[in-house]
Design an enzyme around this catalytic site. Structure first.
Site, PDB file in Angstrom:
ATOM      1  N   GLU A   1       0.825  -1.210   0.000  1.00 34.17           N
ATOM      2  CA  GLU A   1       0.000   0.000   0.000  1.00 34.17           C
ATOM      3  C   GLU A   1       0.861   1.263   0.000  1.00 34.17           C
ATOM      4  OE1 GLU A   1      -4.149  -1.293   2.110  1.00 34.17           O
ATOM      5  OE2 GLU A   1      -2.356  -1.460   3.342  1.00 34.17           O
TER       6      GLU A   1
ATOM      7  N   GLU B   1      -3.703  -9.750   3.351  1.00 33.30           N
ATOM      8  CA  GLU B   1      -4.442  -9.511   4.594  1.00 33.30           C
ATOM      9  C   GLU B   1      -5.524 -10.551   4.872  1.00 33.30           C
ATOM     10  OE1 GLU B   1      -2.653  -5.489   3.701  1.00 33.30           O
ATOM     11  OE2 GLU B   1      -3.461  -7.175   2.569  1.00 33.30           O
TER      12      GLU B   1
END
Length: 690
Positions: free
Chosen positions: A103, A123
């Site tokens: 990210e 995740e």
């Protein structure tokens, strides 16, 4: 400091430095905010280059922070400020970039990666969704379908794959150097991902992702929530999408599934030699494997994959030829799956020696016996190994059930002997039970742990008993299943209940896969020592008498017409009705939750006894065994973690109810009673540390 800076010409090089994997904790987030705050005072700056120290760019957020309230500054705010910065940021991805690391890279205007690095958003494998814009930025950059392939499965891509799909802009051996020499025009033309148009809707890609999640991640919440968020990018604004993503992330991170997955994540990383084990393992170059059947061939191939030289021993030339065929099958399968290339196959074959002469292994520092499960056979093998190998070589047995103390008693120096219990297929399954016999030396144990590390397996120390940790729990699981079957259910009802619980397959389908004759032989081995007061369910014996041995005979608990999918077999259901009649039992109709409860509590109670006896060191090790060796759903955290979620007092209460039916089989474990008395969880229970 977890963030350092260095000015080089018109570039500011920002390095993430939090060994070993540059996890993005609060200090690192604050360090990045400080860098962003100070950029305004820099003159003549044309770029900020973000990279990582060591072998990692950044391997995601610090999961240890997830059990507490979020601490400012939050990663989404850091990412947003990097993206909005007037001075363009360039991600020089020197190593693994996962989760928050990915990210951060998506926040940069330009991305350059070193060859072979992994980039991804894993995740969902920790029970959450990307929480700093991953679900909203990645689809805008690479499209809906490709983003779903990464986000909903959690699977990373290599640098080469990332370049092909447009996730990165280039590959360089030295990404920092390349970032320094990018011309200003290239950086000025690079668009911020937040300014890119929303991806086109793709209903088929969404449907495919949901179908895959239902198949591969049954029972798990995070993959489906991630798919929802990716789908949202086609219709919602970036602001709304980011808000929904953050809300979802915060909701999931404190949920039971996320806690369970974090527990297994940290348990796996804590699977190391115990503190009391101070011995150093001698270096291993050559390993002998005795037995070239399915298990022995798998062990040999695992050793070859790790770069070791292997001598595979058999009893005669005919058996050697069969062993060669078994190993070649694994090599061919690896080639077809693209796991190795032809050069890799040839390299493995060059390090493999097959022989029926034990002297061929005279230079081996370790021997692993994987011969027929017979005490007589194993003791004869160890005698031959002792004569052929160096006096300090470690001798290991892969036995699943036999008494390792008895095996070791036939060796002049029993301290050399330990158990190394692999799981089939040995070159794939991650668990390795390291079994400590009475005389096993610390050096032998050190060799076992060193081998586990070399093979990248999860080591768990076990004591000697019938079945060690995993197979002993498995036996009780099957016994409970057989009792439920005889007293009121069918194999398919039992299987459906356990699949609904989270297993990939139920106990009966699993037995059909391995073969009913294997469990039958083990029952015959136990006949002489079986407690005559313990109820015995004879249905499986009748199955073997009928020749119904599982898939290999076309019929077991299920029928397999034409070798295709399984179908229910009414003959099997009738066997239970007959046996119940002979035993004078009035059958009952168990519901799915009742089946699940009985089988799971039976395993928990047995595992608690294993703790009480010191066969397992702690509850965490039992969790590792059940997840990595026996298919217990990872997202439930392992057997003992799940027990703690149920609550030990509640478990004891239910076991006492079952004990009214059968006081022997359902006797409440002393460990559970001790936990209730002390007001502690199973995770807090401490028996002997050695």
């Amino acid at each position: 400091m977890t963030v350092t800076t260095k000015r080089v010409g018109t570039a500011l090089i920002v390095t993430l430095d939090n060994a070993p994997v540059n996890a993005i904790g609060q200090a690192m987030r604050q360090g990045l905010i400080d860098v962003l705050t100070g950029i305004g005072s820099e003159t003549g700056l044309t770029r900020v280059i973000l990279t990582g120290a060591g072998r990692a760019f950044a391997a995601g957020a610090d999961a240890r922070e997830f059990d507490a309230d979020p601490i400012e500054p939050h990663l989404p705010d850091v990412v947003a400020q990097i993206e909005a910065c007037e001075v363009p940021w360039v991600a020089a991805i020197n190593g693994v970039a996962l989760g928050g690391g990915c990210e951060l890279a998506l926040a940069c205007r330009y991305r350059i990666a070193a060859p072979g690095v992994s980039i991804g958003l894993p995740e969902v494998t920790l029970g959450v969704v990307p929480g700093a814009g991953g679900t909203q930025r990645l689809p805008r950059l690479i499209g809906l379908r490709r983003a779903l392939e990464m986000i909903a499965t959690g699977k990373p891509v290599t640098a080469q794959q990332a370049e092909a799909i447009g996730l990165i802009d280039g590959i360089a051996d030295d990404p920092v150097a390349m970032a320094q020499y990018l011309d200003i025009g290239t950086l000025e033309l690079a668009e911020r991902i937040c300014d890119l148009p929303a991806p086109a809707p793709n209903e088929q890609a969404i449907a495919d992702a949901r179908a895959l999640a239902a198949k591969k991640s049954a029972g798990q919440i995070a993959p489906l929530r991630a798919i929802d968020l990716v789908e949202l990018t086609s219709a919602a604004s970036m602001t709304d999408g980011l808000s929904r993503e953050r809300e979802t992330f915060l909701d999931l991170r404190t949920g039971d599934q996320a806690r369970a997955l974090r527990h297994i994540f940290f348990a796996e990383r804590a699977a190391k030699p115990p503190n009391w084990l101070q011995a150093q393992a001698p270096a291993l170059d050559q390993v002998a494997v005795v037995g070239g059947g399915t298990m022995g061939a798998g062990i040999a191939y695992a050793l070859l994959n790790a770069g070791l030289r292997v001598v595979l021993l058999e009893v005669d030339q005919e058996a050697v030829d069969r062993a060669r065929i078994n190993v070649n099958k694994i090599v061919d399968a690896s080639l077809k799956r693209g796991l190795i290339d032809q050069a890799g196959a040839e390299d493995r074959q060059s390090r493999l020696t097959l022989s029926d002469d034990f002297q061929a292994a005279s230079g081996a520092g370790l021997a692993i016996e994987a011969a027929f499960e017979s005490m007589e056979v194993k003791r004869s093998v160890f005698t031959a190994l002792e004569q052929a190998l160096p006096r300090d070589a470690i001798l290991a047995t892969n036995t699943s059930y036999l008494d390792i103390n008895e095996i070791a008693s036939g060796v002049s120096d029993p301290s050399r002997v330990l158990g190394l219990h692999f799981f089939a297929p040995a070159h794939i399954m991650k668990l390795l039970e390291i079994v400590r016999a009475q005389a096993t030396s610390e050096t032998a144990l050190a060799v076992g742990y060193a081998l586990a590390k070399t093979l990248r397996k999860v080591p768990v120390l076990a004591g000697v008993c019938d079945g060690f940790i995993g197979n002993r729990i498995l036996q009780r699981y099957r016994e409970a299943a057989d009792t439920v079957f005889m007293d009121g259910s069918t194999p398919w009802e039992v299987d459906e209940a356990m699949v609904a619980f989270g297993y990939a397959m139920g106990p009966y389908e699993a037995q059909d896969l391995s073969g009913l004759d294997i469990a039958h032989a083990n029952r015959r081995r136990q006949d002489a020592t079986r407690d005559p007061n313990r109820r015995y369910i004879p249905i499986a014996d009748r199955m073997v008498e009928l020749g119904k041995l599982g898939r290999k005979t076309g019929a077991g608990w299920y029928r397999y017409p034409g070798g295709n999918g399984k179908v229910d077999d009414p003959i099997v259901a009738d066997l239970a009705v007959e046996e119940a009649h002979f035993a004078g039992i009035s059958r009952v109709d168990y519901s799915e939750p009742e089946i699940e409860e009985r089988l799971v509590l039976a395993m928990i109670n047995e595992a608690a006894d294993i703790l009480h006896e010191g066969i397992a060191q702690n509850a965490r090790d039992i969790d590792l065994v059940t997840v990595f060796g026996y298919g217990f759903p990872r997202w439930r955290g392992g057997l003992m973690h799940y027990a703690d979620q149920l609550g030990v007092p509640q478990i004891v209460q239910r076991l006492e109810v079952f004990a009214q039916e059968d006081p022997l089989v359902w006797r409440v474990s002393q460990t559970l009673l001790d936990c209730v008395e002390q007001g502690i969880s199973l995770a807090q229970y401490r028996g002997s540390d050695r």
